[in-house]
Design an enzyme around this catalytic site. Structure first.
Site: not given
Ligand code: SDX
Length: 429
Positions: A267, A308, A365
């Site tokens: 997050h 996201h 971010d």
């Molecule tokens: C913020 O909710 C909000 O609005 C949050 C926010 C706000 O203003 O409040 O926008 C702020 O928190 C932005 C997000 C910051 N976090 C990151 O940048 C951390 C990296 N991102 C991830 O951990 C992830 O993308 C999330 C947590 C942001 C979202 O996770 P989800 O929606 O649960 O997605 P998921 O984990 O189910 O991923 C779907 C697929 C998966 O692969 P498969 O299982 O389908 O093969 O995408 C992959 C994940 O492994 N994936 C990534 C990835 N993000 C998702 N693979 C590599 N790198 C990534 N960053």
């Protein structure tokens, strides 16, 4: 027009049930499932609440497919270009852009609540010098309930409004004090002659030994970042604030819980993780190696600042921040190789099938840390910066929930543990 409904049929009991479909001003319609358990004895299962609306809200609208973000109906692009953080704070809190007299009064209220009780400063002394600023922020904000216990009636609109203003006004003061604590510097008190973002920079970087002039380019860039981080509907930390608020807990406890939730690297902690990741990659020649790691299911490494839950398109805030990165670094005369590295990383990832298929784009971010770094803000303070902006969203959403009838939040579960069994004495085990 006939009310839209969804008709369910339970193949086991043969029972059918019409569930009303609820639509808001915009956005995907939702199914009101309140009669599902009473009529069919069924709950819904939605780990991570990926498809569940927890509340109705008038504050922020996001369209993840189109990359749209609006605060009270105003597009983030227009607010970023034309507004100020404190004006956006007024808009999020009260629903309308303020008239000049309304804004003047609001700005004066915030300005005169920027100081914290002197005992809070000595409370801060108890932290180890290298305590993470988010540990200090969450601890000190929770402690504020101990200083304002006379104004904690959450059923009194005036006391709610005062608490909201206190939190917005004091968050920068506490965050700057956390930084100064780590530097071993004496405290810097807020200066009422400065605006919100100028005042924060002054509290962060002024030292008794010399006069500190706020750089207007830096203050403007910071104000923009605060606007972009102000609210984002029901994200993890805001949902935390609402859940804690639904128990009737005081606003300082709710906000401290939001700070704790924001700290997670998935997050708000991602902005700090992005800079650490860029420093770890070090050089454009190693980008491919890290993109490969991000795609490897056996490797816990993720591309921080990418992906996201809602945006399956560009995060509009990332687009604005990327543009601001170039402008701020140019105006400050800074050349940061990490910006070039970030741009190359983004380019390679967005051409890679893994990211394209999963609709993983840069989020808020990914670039924000480049600007914070250019302003001299250390990486450890990046998530605290996010918290300063997001305090406005937390308190706005808390005010909205507190002002409307609501029940305590209490999700259910799918129990997968042991079926009933009898106790066995230790000599029989
Ligand atoms: C913020 O909710 C909000 O609005 C949050 C926010 C706000 O203003 O409040 O926008 C702020 O928190 C932005 C997000 C910051 N976090 C990151 O940048 C951390 C990296 N991102 C991830 O951990 C992830 O993308 C999330 C947590 C942001 C979202 O996770 P989800 O929606 O649960 O997605 P998921 O984990 O189910 O991923 C779907 C697929 C998966 O692969 P498969 O299982 O389908 O093969 O995408 C992959 C994940 O492994 N994936 C990534 C990835 N993000 C998702 N693979 C590599 N790198 C990534 N960053």
């Amino acid at each position: 027009m006939a009310e839209r409904k969804l008709t369910l049929t339970d193949s086991e009991s043969g029972k059918t049930l019409d569930l009303p479909v609820v639509s808001g001003t915009e956005g995907d319609p939702t199914i009101d499932i309140s009669r599902l358990h009473p009529e069919l004895g069924l709950f819904t299962f939605d780990p991570g609440y990926g498809a569940t609306a927890s509340c109705k809200s008038d504050i922020t609208y996001i369209d993840g497919g189109e990359g749209i973000l609006r605060y009270r109906g105003y597009p983030i692009e227009q607010l970023a270009e034309k507004s100020s953080f404190l004006e956006v704070a007024y808009l999020l809190l009260y629903g309308e852009l303020p008239k000049d007299t309304e804004f003047a009064r609001f700005e004066r209220d915030i300005t005169y609540h920027t100081m914290v009780h002197e005992r809070i400063n000595s409370f801060m002394d108890g932290f180890h010098y290298d305590a993470h600023p988010m540990a200090i922020l969450s601890g000190v904000v929770a402690s504020m309930a101990g200083f304002y216990h006379d104004k904690l009636d959450v059923n009194d609109p005036e006391q709610r409004d005062l608490a909201a203003k206190r939190l917005i006004a004091k968050m920068p003061t506490i965050a700057a004090a956390a930084y100064r604590h780590s530097m071993g510097w004496p405290n810097a008190y807020p200066s009422n002659s400065l605006n919100y973002s100028e005042r924060f920079l002054h509290m962060m970087f002024s030292v008794p030994a010399e006069n500190y002039e706020v750089n207007p380019v830096a203050a403007k860039a910071l104000d923009l970042l605060f606007i972009l981080h102000a609210d984002h509907e029901q994200n993890a930390s805001t949902s935390t604030v609402r859940l804690v608020g639904s128990t009737g807990a005081n606003p300082y406890a709710c906000t401290a819980a939001g700070i704790a939730a924001l700290w997670g690297p998935a997050h708000g902690g991602a902005n700090e993780a992005v800079l650490n990741m860029l420093n770890q990659i070090g050089d454009v020649s190693r980008v491919g190696e890290f993109v490969k790691k991000a795609k490897d299911k056996n490797d816990p490494f993720r591309l921080m600042g990418f992906g996201h839950r809602v945006y399956k398109n560009f995060d509009p805030r990332a687009t604005i921040i990327r543009k601001a990165c170039h402008e701020v670094l140019d105006e400050l005369g800074i050349k940061d190789p990490l910006l070039d590295l970030a741009m190359e990383l983004e380019k390679i990832a967005l051409e890679d099938d893994y990211f394209v298929q999963r609709k993983l784009y840069p989020n808020v971010d990914f670039y924000s840390g480049i600007i914070y770094k250019a302003l001299g803000i250390p990486t450890s303070m990046f998530t605290a910066m996010f918290a300063i902006g997001r305090t406005v969203g937390w308190v706005s959403q808390w005010l909205e929930q507190s002002a409307t009838p609501h029940r305590i939040g209490r999700p259910r579960q799918v129990y997968t543990g042991a079926a009933e069994r009898d106790y066995v004495s230790i000599d029989q085990r």
